[in-house]
Motif scaffolding. Structure first.
Motif, PDB file in Angstrom:
ATOM      1  N   LEU A  99       7.013 -11.991  -4.159  1.00  0.00           N
ATOM      2  CA  LEU A  99       6.315 -10.722  -3.952  1.00  0.00           C
ATOM      3  C   LEU A  99       5.083 -10.606  -4.848  1.00  0.00           C
ATOM      4  O   LEU A  99       3.996 -10.306  -4.394  1.00  0.00           O
ATOM      5  CB  LEU A  99       7.248  -9.545  -4.240  1.00  0.00           C
ATOM      6  CG  LEU A  99       8.096  -9.093  -3.060  1.00  0.00           C
ATOM      7  CD1 LEU A  99       8.795  -7.797  -3.410  1.00  0.00           C
ATOM      8  CD2 LEU A  99       7.237  -8.896  -1.824  1.00  0.00           C
ATOM      9  N   PHE A 132      -3.169   4.781  -4.121  1.00  0.00           N
ATOM     10  CA  PHE A 132      -4.116   3.988  -4.920  1.00  0.00           C
ATOM     11  C   PHE A 132      -5.428   3.808  -4.134  1.00  0.00           C
ATOM     12  O   PHE A 132      -6.521   4.092  -4.624  1.00  0.00           O
ATOM     13  CB  PHE A 132      -3.460   2.623  -5.210  1.00  0.00           C
ATOM     14  CG  PHE A 132      -4.028   1.855  -6.362  1.00  0.00           C
ATOM     15  CD1 PHE A 132      -5.052   2.360  -7.143  1.00  0.00           C
ATOM     16  CD2 PHE A 132      -3.513   0.592  -6.686  1.00  0.00           C
ATOM     17  CE1 PHE A 132      -5.561   1.632  -8.222  1.00  0.00           C
ATOM     18  CE2 PHE A 132      -4.005  -0.141  -7.760  1.00  0.00           C
ATOM     19  CZ  PHE A 132      -5.035   0.370  -8.518  1.00  0.00           C
ATOM     20  N   SER A 176       0.809  -1.228   0.000  1.00  0.00           N
ATOM     21  CA  SER A 176       0.000   0.000   0.000  1.00  0.00           C
ATOM     22  C   SER A 176       0.832   1.263   0.000  1.00  0.00           C
ATOM     23  O   SER A 176       0.361   2.307  -0.452  1.00  0.00           O
ATOM     24  CB  SER A 176      -0.906   0.012   1.225  1.00  0.00           C
ATOM     25  OG  SER A 176      -0.098   0.056   2.398  1.00  0.00           O
ATOM     26  N   ASN A 207       6.171   7.135  -4.890  1.00  0.00           N
ATOM     27  CA  ASN A 207       5.809   5.730  -5.076  1.00  0.00           C
ATOM     28  C   ASN A 207       4.339   5.535  -5.446  1.00  0.00           C
ATOM     29  O   ASN A 207       3.953   4.473  -5.922  1.00  0.00           O
ATOM     30  CB  ASN A 207       6.012   4.984  -3.741  1.00  0.00           C
ATOM     31  CG  ASN A 207       7.311   4.213  -3.710  1.00  0.00           C
ATOM     32  OD1 ASN A 207       7.823   3.832  -4.750  1.00  0.00           O
ATOM     33  ND2 ASN A 207       7.831   3.975  -2.513  1.00  0.00           N
ATOM     34  N   ALA A 208       3.546   6.555  -5.196  1.00  0.00           N
ATOM     35  CA  ALA A 208       2.087   6.332  -5.197  1.00  0.00           C
ATOM     36  C   ALA A 208       1.455   6.292  -6.590  1.00  0.00           C
ATOM     37  O   ALA A 208       1.950   6.883  -7.542  1.00  0.00           O
ATOM     38  CB  ALA A 208       1.416   7.425  -4.378  1.00  0.00           C
ATOM     39  N   VAL A 209       0.334   5.604  -6.650  1.00  0.00           N
ATOM     40  CA  VAL A 209      -0.575   5.732  -7.787  1.00  0.00           C
ATOM     41  C   VAL A 209      -1.330   7.036  -7.558  1.00  0.00           C
ATOM     42  O   VAL A 209      -1.801   7.280  -6.437  1.00  0.00           O
ATOM     43  CB  VAL A 209      -1.592   4.558  -7.801  1.00  0.00           C
ATOM     44  CG1 VAL A 209      -2.656   4.767  -8.861  1.00  0.00           C
ATOM     45  CG2 VAL A 209      -0.869   3.239  -8.008  1.00  0.00           C
ATOM     46  N   ASN A 237       5.717  -3.183   4.139  1.00  0.00           N
ATOM     47  CA  ASN A 237       6.793  -3.454   5.106  1.00  0.00           C
ATOM     48  C   ASN A 237       7.529  -2.178   5.518  1.00  0.00           C
ATOM     49  O   ASN A 237       8.587  -2.251   6.108  1.00  0.00           O
ATOM     50  CB  ASN A 237       7.764  -4.522   4.581  1.00  0.00           C
ATOM     51  CG  ASN A 237       8.584  -4.035   3.396  1.00  0.00           C
ATOM     52  OD1 ASN A 237       8.303  -2.966   2.854  1.00  0.00           O
ATOM     53  ND2 ASN A 237       9.577  -4.802   2.998  1.00  0.00           N
ATOM     54  N   THR A 238       6.979  -1.019   5.175  1.00  0.00           N
ATOM     55  CA  THR A 238       7.596   0.243   5.586  1.00  0.00           C
ATOM     56  C   THR A 238       6.697   0.938   6.602  1.00  0.00           C
ATOM     57  O   THR A 238       5.588   1.391   6.260  1.00  0.00           O
ATOM     58  CB  THR A 238       7.825   1.157   4.356  1.00  0.00           C
ATOM     59  OG1 THR A 238       8.601   0.430   3.408  1.00  0.00           O
ATOM     60  CG2 THR A 238       8.550   2.427   4.730  1.00  0.00           C
ATOM     61  N   PRO A 274       6.502  -3.925  -5.954  1.00  0.00           N
ATOM     62  CA  PRO A 274       7.720  -3.439  -6.618  1.00  0.00           C
ATOM     63  C   PRO A 274       8.027  -4.351  -7.791  1.00  0.00           C
ATOM     64  O   PRO A 274       7.823  -5.558  -7.717  1.00  0.00           O
ATOM     65  CB  PRO A 274       8.803  -3.584  -5.546  1.00  0.00           C
ATOM     66  CG  PRO A 274       8.133  -4.029  -4.308  1.00  0.00           C
ATOM     67  CD  PRO A 274       6.743  -4.449  -4.611  1.00  0.00           C
ATOM     68  N   LEU A 284       3.845  -6.009   7.388  1.00  0.00           N
ATOM     69  CA  LEU A 284       4.180  -7.403   7.091  1.00  0.00           C
ATOM     70  C   LEU A 284       5.143  -7.473   5.924  1.00  0.00           C
ATOM     71  O   LEU A 284       5.102  -6.626   5.026  1.00  0.00           O
ATOM     72  CB  LEU A 284       2.910  -8.172   6.683  1.00  0.00           C
ATOM     73  CG  LEU A 284       1.844  -8.404   7.752  1.00  0.00           C
ATOM     74  CD1 LEU A 284       0.606  -9.027   7.110  1.00  0.00           C
ATOM     75  CD2 LEU A 284       2.374  -9.308   8.861  1.00  0.00           C
ATOM     76  N   ASP A 285       5.957  -8.515   5.944  1.00  0.00           N
ATOM     77  CA  ASP A 285       6.829  -8.782   4.813  1.00  0.00           C
ATOM     78  C   ASP A 285       6.093  -9.756   3.899  1.00  0.00           C
ATOM     79  O   ASP A 285       5.912 -10.928   4.258  1.00  0.00           O
ATOM     80  CB  ASP A 285       8.145  -9.382   5.332  1.00  0.00           C
ATOM     81  CG  ASP A 285       9.093  -9.699   4.182  1.00  0.00           C
ATOM     82  OD1 ASP A 285       8.697  -9.532   3.011  1.00  0.00           O
ATOM     83  OD2 ASP A 285      10.233 -10.110   4.482  1.00  0.00           O
ATOM     84  N   LEU A 286       5.675  -9.278   2.750  1.00  0.00           N
ATOM     85  CA  LEU A 286       4.860 -10.117   1.861  1.00  0.00           C
ATOM     86  C   LEU A 286       5.667 -11.203   1.161  1.00  0.00           C
ATOM     87  O   LEU A 286       5.121 -12.009   0.415  1.00  0.00           O
ATOM     88  CB  LEU A 286       4.090  -9.241   0.865  1.00  0.00           C
ATOM     89  CG  LEU A 286       2.900  -8.518   1.523  1.00  0.00           C
ATOM     90  CD1 LEU A 286       2.469  -7.297   0.709  1.00  0.00           C
ATOM     91  CD2 LEU A 286       1.718  -9.456   1.715  1.00  0.00           C
ATOM     92  N   HIS A 287       6.973 -11.233   1.406  1.00  0.00           N
ATOM     93  CA  HIS A 287       7.765 -12.390   0.976  1.00  0.00           C
ATOM     94  C   HIS A 287       7.324 -13.633   1.739  1.00  0.00           C
ATOM     95  O   HIS A 287       7.464 -14.744   1.249  1.00  0.00           O
ATOM     96  CB  HIS A 287       9.251 -12.181   1.351  1.00  0.00           C
ATOM     97  CG  HIS A 287      10.029 -11.440   0.327  1.00  0.00           C
ATOM     98  ND1 HIS A 287      10.856 -10.407   0.661  1.00  0.00           N
ATOM     99  CD2 HIS A 287      10.143 -11.591  -1.013  1.00  0.00           C
ATOM    100  CE1 HIS A 287      11.432  -9.953  -0.445  1.00  0.00           C
ATOM    101  NE2 HIS A 287      11.012 -10.649  -1.454  1.00  0.00           N
TER     102      HIS A 287
HETATM  103  C1  LIG Z   1       5.310   1.255  -5.586  1.00  0.00           C
HETATM  104  S1  LIG Z   1       5.079   1.251  -3.866  1.00  0.00           S
HETATM  105  C2  LIG Z   1       3.319   1.142  -3.750  1.00  0.00           C
HETATM  106  C3  LIG Z   1       2.612   2.463  -3.649  1.00  0.00           C
HETATM  107  C4  LIG Z   1       1.122   2.398  -3.426  1.00  0.00           C
HETATM  108  N1  LIG Z   1       0.447   1.546  -4.360  1.00  0.00           N
HETATM  109  C5  LIG Z   1       0.478   3.782  -3.452  1.00  0.00           C
HETATM  110  O1  LIG Z   1      -0.354   4.042  -4.325  1.00  0.00           O
HETATM  111  O2  LIG Z   1       0.802   4.618  -2.597  1.00  0.00           O
HETATM  112  C6  LIG Z   1       5.624  -0.354  -3.385  1.00  0.00           C
HETATM  113  C7  LIG Z   1       5.553  -0.626  -1.897  1.00  0.00           C
HETATM  114  O3  LIG Z   1       5.930  -1.983  -1.667  1.00  0.00           O
HETATM  115  C8  LIG Z   1       6.487  -2.051  -0.377  1.00  0.00           C
HETATM  116  N2  LIG Z   1       7.242  -3.318  -0.260  1.00  0.00           N
HETATM  117  C9  LIG Z   1       8.423  -3.647  -0.850  1.00  0.00           C
HETATM  118  N3  LIG Z   1       8.786  -4.893  -0.490  1.00  0.00           N
HETATM  119  C10 LIG Z   1       7.827  -5.365   0.346  1.00  0.00           C
HETATM  120  C11 LIG Z   1       7.649  -6.592   1.052  1.00  0.00           C
HETATM  121  N4  LIG Z   1       8.548  -7.557   0.987  1.00  0.00           N
HETATM  122  N5  LIG Z   1       6.543  -6.733   1.822  1.00  0.00           N
HETATM  123  C12 LIG Z   1       5.632  -5.738   1.899  1.00  0.00           C
HETATM  124  N6  LIG Z   1       5.745  -4.562   1.239  1.00  0.00           N
HETATM  125  C13 LIG Z   1       6.828  -4.364   0.486  1.00  0.00           C
HETATM  126  C14 LIG Z   1       7.343  -0.786  -0.285  1.00  0.00           C
HETATM  127  O4  LIG Z   1       7.552  -0.415   1.067  1.00  0.00           O
HETATM  128  C15 LIG Z   1       6.473   0.227  -1.049  1.00  0.00           C
HETATM  129  O5  LIG Z   1       5.701   1.008  -0.165  1.00  0.00           O
END
Ligand SMILES: C[S@@+](CC[C@H](N)C(=O)[O-])C[C@H]1O[C@@H](n2cnc3c(N)ncnc32)[C@H](O)[C@@H]1O
Length: 356
Positions: free
Chosen positions: A101, A17, A12, A334-336, A34-35, A82, A54-57
């Motif tokens: 991911l 988005f 998110s 980073n955002a949509v 995860n941030t 990402p 959460l770490d979506l890995h």
């Molecule tokens: C392109 S940004 C998404 C932006 C979001 N869709 C928006 O509209 O604001 C990708 C996000 O993936 C997160 N991310 C990267 N690796 C991750 C992981 N392993 N688990 C969870 N989130 C992760 C990053 O912290 C980042 O906020």
């Protein structure tokens, strides 16, 4: 139907988005990332939403999300993973961190069976691995009972004052047919330019601003009025103290120009494509990225503030970004664009037989 449709936002970030989905009328139940600081921003700006760090890995992340949404129907999963999270090199191995991911979106969809899934990404995804990445997403959707329609959208066509191209894969459960993308709402000559987007904000020249600023001008475009939306105190609008050297170099770049417009020997420290780019007042900005060093205001000899970038991304002024400035710029870049999210969300409501 009377209940609001529900959405989960995976990866998110600050939730650009899903903020658009909220504006379209969805209840965004969860944001997952995860941030931590991005999630704090997410929680501050989404009504009755929960943020999960959460770490979506990790497979266990999916279990946690399913637990969290027990007894709630989830209608839509939206996700902006990402790009590096999609790998088709070698044999696909579910335990390969790089793969998981992207696949986490599908693993969650398998468990929650939403009506729709939307994945957003950079245009490069369409050609990744010779087009195999795109095919793989469509294949996975089909296997799970969804019709998937991918399309490249150009943000200025939808009223966003920024050159930004992104690909959206919209997958509908087969009983809902095939998603039709909304038609552009603006022609090129109607695109919203930087001045109409940010020209009403304090200039930050004589004064670098403070955490809570007052507007010092009236809005003079419909876009500015839409962004203010009754907001009174300006957040995230503080200036950057540049060196004399930077101010001198950028003062030589005309509107819409870049390092190529500098006299020989000036600004040589930065020579790459977008170095020393000055926005054009009458045109949409360049793509807002996560850094904040190379793009400059169309009129003032400084980089845009976080709020100006947020405006160019169509975040309304009452959307507040938390964290230090670097973190704030990253969340915005980073955002949509919320406006794009809103238009897609509204179109999705029509497909799912909801009145907008
Ligand atoms: C392109 S940004 C998404 C932006 C979001 N869709 C928006 O509209 O604001 C990708 C996000 O993936 C997160 N991310 C990267 N690796 C991750 C992981 N392993 N688990 C969870 N989130 C992760 C990053 O912290 C980042 O906020």
């Amino acid at each position: 139907m009377s209940r609001k449709l529900t959405a989960i936002d995976l990866f998110s970030g600050c939730g650009g988005f899903s903020y658009g989905f909220q504006q379209a009328g969805f209840h965004v139940v969860l944001g997952v990332d995860n941030t931590e600081i991005a999630l704090k921003t997410f929680e501050k700006n989404h009504n009755n939403s929960k943020a999960l760090l959460l770490d979506l890995h990790k497979e266990s992340a999916i279990d946690t999300i399913v637990d969290e949404t027990k007894n709630k129907e989830i209608d839509v999963i939206i996700a902006g993973p990402p790009c590096q999270g999609f790998s088709l090199t070698g044999t696909r191995n579910e335990n390969d961190e790089r793969n998981s991911l992207f696949y986490s979106v599908f693993r969650l969809a398998e468990r929650l069976n939403p009506k729709a899934i939307i994945i957003e990404n950079v245009p490069g995804l369409l050609n990744l691995y010779g087009g195999k990445a795109k095919k793989e997403i469509i294949r996975l959707c089909d296997e799970m009972g969804y019709n998937c329609n991918p399309k490249l959208l150009f943000a200025p066509d939808y009223g966003v004052p920024q050159i930004r191209k992104r690909v959206f894969f919209v997958a509908l459960r087969k009983e809902f047919g095939v998603f039709e993308f909304p038609e552009p709402i603006l022609k090129e000559e109607q695109y919203i330019g930087c001045e109409d987007a940010i020209g009403d904000l304090p200039d930050l020249v004589t004064n670098l601003g403070s955490e809570n600023l007052e507007y010092d001008k009236k809005p003079f475009s419909n876009y500015q009025k839409m962004m203010r939306n009754g907001n009174k105190v300006l957040k995230n609008h503080t200036g950057t103290q540049h060196t004399e050297h930077v101010i001198n170099v950028i003062s030589l770049v005309p509107e819409g120009g870049n390092h190529k417009d500098l006299p020989p020997g000036v600004g040589d420290s930065r020579k790459f494509n977008e170095a020393w780019t000055r926005y054009h007042s009458k045109k949409p900005s360049k793509t807002i990225d996560t850094g904040h060093r190379n793009h400059f205001h169309y009129k003032w000899n400084r980089v845009p503030s976080v709020r100006e970038n947020a405006r160019l991304q169509s975040f309304p002024d009452d959307f507040e970004f938390l964290g230090n400035k670097t973190e704030q710029y990253r969340q915005v870049g980073n955002a949509v664009p919320p406006l794009l999210g809103k238009i897609l969300g509204e179109q999705l409501l029509k497909h799912l037989n909801y009145e907008v």
